[in-house]
Scaffold this active site. Sequence first.
Site, PDB file in Angstrom:
ATOM      1  N   ASN A  17      23.890  34.224  36.185  1.00  0.00           N
ATOM      2  CA  ASN A  17      24.659  33.804  35.015  1.00  0.00           C
ATOM      3  C   ASN A  17      23.762  32.851  34.228  1.00  0.00           C
ATOM      4  O   ASN A  17      23.897  31.635  34.295  1.00  0.00           O
ATOM      5  CB  ASN A  17      25.959  33.130  35.432  1.00  0.00           C
ATOM      6  CG  ASN A  17      26.867  34.080  36.187  1.00  0.00           C
ATOM      7  OD1 ASN A  17      27.043  35.228  35.792  1.00  0.00           O
ATOM      8  ND2 ASN A  17      27.440  33.625  37.292  1.00  0.00           N
TER       9      ASN A  17
ATOM     10  N   ASP B 171      31.981  43.007  46.854  1.00  0.00           N
ATOM     11  CA  ASP B 171      31.298  41.762  46.480  1.00  0.00           C
ATOM     12  C   ASP B 171      31.048  40.906  47.713  1.00  0.00           C
ATOM     13  O   ASP B 171      31.754  39.928  47.952  1.00  0.00           O
ATOM     14  CB  ASP B 171      32.141  40.983  45.457  1.00  0.00           C
ATOM     15  CG  ASP B 171      31.412  39.784  44.876  1.00  0.00           C
ATOM     16  OD1 ASP B 171      30.219  39.611  45.175  1.00  0.00           O
ATOM     17  OD2 ASP B 171      32.032  39.035  44.108  1.00  0.00           O
TER      18      ASP B 171
ATOM     19  N   GLU C 102      31.330  40.480  34.362  1.00  0.00           N
ATOM     20  CA  GLU C 102      32.010  39.181  34.441  1.00  0.00           C
ATOM     21  C   GLU C 102      31.747  38.328  33.204  1.00  0.00           C
ATOM     22  O   GLU C 102      31.473  37.138  33.277  1.00  0.00           O
ATOM     23  CB  GLU C 102      31.582  38.449  35.710  1.00  0.00           C
ATOM     24  CG  GLU C 102      31.941  39.206  36.976  1.00  0.00           C
ATOM     25  CD  GLU C 102      31.591  38.458  38.245  1.00  0.00           C
ATOM     26  OE1 GLU C 102      32.369  38.556  39.215  1.00  0.00           O
ATOM     27  OE2 GLU C 102      30.541  37.781  38.274  1.00  0.00           O
TER      28      GLU C 102
ATOM     29  N   GLU D  82      28.917  33.062  50.760  1.00  0.00           N
ATOM     30  CA  GLU D  82      29.987  32.886  49.784  1.00  0.00           C
ATOM     31  C   GLU D  82      31.364  33.219  50.352  1.00  0.00           C
ATOM     32  O   GLU D  82      32.338  32.513  50.092  1.00  0.00           O
ATOM     33  CB  GLU D  82      29.701  33.748  48.555  1.00  0.00           C
ATOM     34  CG  GLU D  82      30.766  33.677  47.484  1.00  0.00           C
ATOM     35  CD  GLU D  82      30.441  34.557  46.290  1.00  0.00           C
ATOM     36  OE1 GLU D  82      31.311  34.713  45.425  1.00  0.00           O
ATOM     37  OE2 GLU D  82      29.304  35.098  46.232  1.00  0.00           O
TER      38      GLU D  82
ATOM     39  N   HIS E 130      38.621  40.988  50.309  1.00  0.00           N
ATOM     40  CA  HIS E 130      38.917  40.251  49.068  1.00  0.00           C
ATOM     41  C   HIS E 130      40.258  39.524  49.124  1.00  0.00           C
ATOM     42  O   HIS E 130      41.017  39.496  48.151  1.00  0.00           O
ATOM     43  CB  HIS E 130      38.888  41.198  47.872  1.00  0.00           C
ATOM     44  CG  HIS E 130      38.062  40.659  46.732  1.00  0.00           C
ATOM     45  ND1 HIS E 130      38.481  39.627  45.926  1.00  0.00           N
ATOM     46  CD2 HIS E 130      36.832  40.985  46.283  1.00  0.00           C
ATOM     47  CE1 HIS E 130      37.564  39.355  45.015  1.00  0.00           C
ATOM     48  NE2 HIS E 130      36.530  40.166  45.217  1.00  0.00           N
TER      49      HIS E 130
ATOM     50  N   ARG F  46      38.441  48.682  41.682  1.00  0.00           N
ATOM     51  CA  ARG F  46      37.147  48.049  41.435  1.00  0.00           C
ATOM     52  C   ARG F  46      36.026  48.692  42.252  1.00  0.00           C
ATOM     53  O   ARG F  46      34.876  48.729  41.816  1.00  0.00           O
ATOM     54  CB  ARG F  46      37.261  46.554  41.764  1.00  0.00           C
ATOM     55  CG  ARG F  46      35.968  45.773  41.709  1.00  0.00           C
ATOM     56  CD  ARG F  46      36.267  44.294  41.845  1.00  0.00           C
ATOM     57  NE  ARG F  46      35.079  43.513  42.103  1.00  0.00           N
ATOM     58  CZ  ARG F  46      35.075  42.183  42.202  1.00  0.00           C
ATOM     59  NH1 ARG F  46      36.203  41.509  42.056  1.00  0.00           N
ATOM     60  NH2 ARG F  46      33.960  41.529  42.437  1.00  0.00           N
TER      61      ARG F  46
ATOM     62  N   TRP G  13      44.020  38.375  38.217  1.00  0.00           N
ATOM     63  CA  TRP G  13      43.460  38.821  39.496  1.00  0.00           C
ATOM     64  C   TRP G  13      44.509  38.655  40.574  1.00  0.00           C
ATOM     65  O   TRP G  13      45.169  37.621  40.667  1.00  0.00           O
ATOM     66  CB  TRP G  13      42.210  38.005  39.852  1.00  0.00           C
ATOM     67  CG  TRP G  13      41.516  38.519  41.080  1.00  0.00           C
ATOM     68  CD1 TRP G  13      40.533  39.464  41.130  1.00  0.00           C
ATOM     69  CD2 TRP G  13      41.764  38.120  42.432  1.00  0.00           C
ATOM     70  NE1 TRP G  13      40.152  39.688  42.430  1.00  0.00           N
ATOM     71  CE2 TRP G  13      40.890  38.871  43.263  1.00  0.00           C
ATOM     72  CE3 TRP G  13      42.626  37.220  43.048  1.00  0.00           C
ATOM     73  CZ2 TRP G  13      40.846  38.743  44.642  1.00  0.00           C
ATOM     74  CZ3 TRP G  13      42.598  37.089  44.421  1.00  0.00           C
ATOM     75  CH2 TRP G  13      41.711  37.843  45.209  1.00  0.00           C
TER      76      TRP G  13
ATOM     77  N   LYS H 298      21.734  40.401  34.602  1.00  0.00           N
ATOM     78  CA  LYS H 298      23.159  40.662  34.822  1.00  0.00           C
ATOM     79  C   LYS H 298      23.758  40.914  33.451  1.00  0.00           C
ATOM     80  O   LYS H 298      23.808  40.012  32.612  1.00  0.00           O
ATOM     81  CB  LYS H 298      23.834  39.477  35.503  1.00  0.00           C
ATOM     82  CG  LYS H 298      25.344  39.647  35.710  1.00  0.00           C
ATOM     83  CD  LYS H 298      25.944  38.435  36.424  1.00  0.00           C
ATOM     84  CE  LYS H 298      27.443  38.582  36.622  1.00  0.00           C
ATOM     85  NZ  LYS H 298      28.044  37.425  37.344  1.00  0.00           N
TER      86      LYS H 298
ATOM     87  N   ARG I 107      27.395  28.961  44.040  1.00  0.00           N
ATOM     88  CA  ARG I 107      27.555  29.456  45.404  1.00  0.00           C
ATOM     89  C   ARG I 107      26.456  28.931  46.324  1.00  0.00           C
ATOM     90  O   ARG I 107      26.047  29.596  47.269  1.00  0.00           O
ATOM     91  CB  ARG I 107      27.575  30.985  45.434  1.00  0.00           C
ATOM     92  CG  ARG I 107      28.668  31.610  44.573  1.00  0.00           C
ATOM     93  CD  ARG I 107      30.059  31.187  44.999  1.00  0.00           C
ATOM     94  NE  ARG I 107      31.087  31.786  44.160  1.00  0.00           N
ATOM     95  CZ  ARG I 107      32.379  31.439  44.190  1.00  0.00           C
ATOM     96  NH1 ARG I 107      32.782  30.487  45.015  1.00  0.00           N
ATOM     97  NH2 ARG I 107      33.251  32.030  43.414  1.00  0.00           N
TER      98      ARG I 107
END
Length: 694
Positions: free
Chosen positions: A210, A365, A291, A393, A515, A336, A534, A287, A168
């Site tokens: 991540n 998010d 995910e 993002e 979203h 969510r 999704w 994290k 991102r």
Amino acid sequence: MKRFIELFILALLCFASLPASAENGYDLWLRYRPVEKKSLRNHYASRFSKVYVQDDLGATGDAIKDELDRALYSMIGKHPEYVAEKKDAKLIISSGDSGEGFSIKSKPGTQVTEIIGEGPVGALYATYALLHEMQMGKLLDNLDIERRPEISRRVLNHWDNLNGTIERGYAGYSLWNWERLPHDIDPRLIDYARANASIGINGAVVNNVNASARSLDRDWLVRLKGLADAWRPYGIKVYLTAKFSAPIEIGGLATADPKDPAVAEWWKKKADEIYTLIPDFGGFLVKANSEGQPGPQDYGRTHAEGANMLAEALEPHGGIVFWRAFVYRNDRNHDRIVSSYEEFHPLDGKFNDNVVLQVKNGPIDFQPREPFHPLFGGMDQTSVGMEFQITQENLGHAGHLVYLGKLFSEVLLSDTDGNGRSVADVLKSGKISAIAGVSNIGSEINWTGHPFGQANWYSFGRLSWNPEESPEDIAEEWIRLTLTDDDQSVKTIKDMMVMSREAVVNYEMPLGLNHIMNYATHNGPEPWHHDPVWSAYDYHKVSCDSIGVDRTLRGTRATAQYKQPICDKFDDLSLCPDEYLLWFHRLPWDYKMRSGRTLWHELVYKYNEGVNQVESMISDWDKVSAHIDKDRHKRVAALLRLQLEEAKWWRDGCLLFFDSYARKGIPTDYPQPQHSLDYYKSIPFPYDWDGYYK
């Protein structure tokens, strides 16, 4: 000869005060433009003619001198003379042992200014504050400034990968070249530290959330030490994202169970190793169980048990754990929005004192607009830190002008309990106060891709130091420091910036829609995305008669996660602000809005208003061309044209899609889409050209 030199310098200063023919934005808000007025130059020259810097400030003292040398030579054409005694100085810089607060005071009846920092870094911050006064063209006769940060940990989160790419990231590659560290400290790394120190940022997480476990290998820790050593004089601590499964991946253990003594011992030894290399290491960001990332729940343990195990390893060294609350159930039948609160609220009071629960500003998010996360105000016995996203993002990436100071301030000042306890108050009340921003910085020459992206970095730093500051005032400062000091141009550009965030909300996701961006890239509209994993339909639930998600006490009960009277404010349709209407409520297309328009007509109006606002920004930017250097004006103009094209893409694609259910038609007094819905669905974004042309 002396007179000739004076005239020559004056000519250079006057020439430099004109709009530059070429600027690339590298200098950010530390441009230190030459002072045009002779009287003001003389005023500054007299007050900086002799400078005393306390000789035990170490490397930070050297950084102070370096900044003064840069700034003064650029602004008034003179270097300061450093003297050994306070009594001989016009500027006195000293400090105590530790702390970030400072004072700057002019001594009445003299030309002497005294800076006192609580610690060396406080003296550095004060130096930047004094230079800021000069950059803003202020006299230094009657200074009486005292400042202290309201939040202690003010950190950039870099989602940088070890291979130099950035998740991102929209401004190029990572600034840190691991291959050449620790031996080669690129001067740009020092300029990065200078920029952060000048706005009070005091920490950097240097790797992606991540994470790769390899970042904890000794080979990488030695390289990290190079960054820590380079940034230490500027008060910036380094942090690492720690992968929870590291004991397995690089430690040779069979498990990462936080209740396993061998795992806890591995982390303690790893912490000892890190602090041997980097005594002021800040700590870990984690994290976990989010995910697909590993975490304590893999072993039937809670987030608190996982965080506390790491916290115990860091505690003897003074380190902390930032434990991210971005956790949600991968279950399309479960809203969510309520997941994170459900996970963490029952754990309130169970985290160690050196754990900060790092919570995104909203419960989904990083959408263009979200209500504040209910965990702010829902974790009274836990240190809760803020996570903002500076990189855009879901806001057009680095192609769109979106001033996020307005978003940051909107969230920080949100009332969490009806008694005026703001989100900022919640941050400040923890045992550790903390705020983090996901960085928009990369290897592009201007650091942020879009020239106005710099303002989001700047405003994050300023609001991290003082969350109550006006984002409008911060925008004006940034413009004067970075672009132009022409009053009318400043007003025009500030109006653009202040409007820009609302513009992107309008042309992307108005009235609480969320979203519905492109699934893969998060840029461009895709409210039609639907697959078994999704589906955008879960976020708008469009049908022939209604749109929106019922998150009231009669629906998914997301409103119940807020304290009263905030719960009622969002739950009661008559009280819910229009900007969160479809976030919390499911309504028929003919619902009558406060404006008098129907819901459908209001959506059409908002999408078109967003496009009109971008057109207004283009017109305003054209008006200031005489006072902006040509290169940056040209680039922003080009990006605004791109933004307009993509705003229309959002407007037309979304309205056609929603109207395929509403069957209301776009009123004839609004622009009609130039293409069909099938066309917008087929736009090859993210540029899968091969698949597009097959």
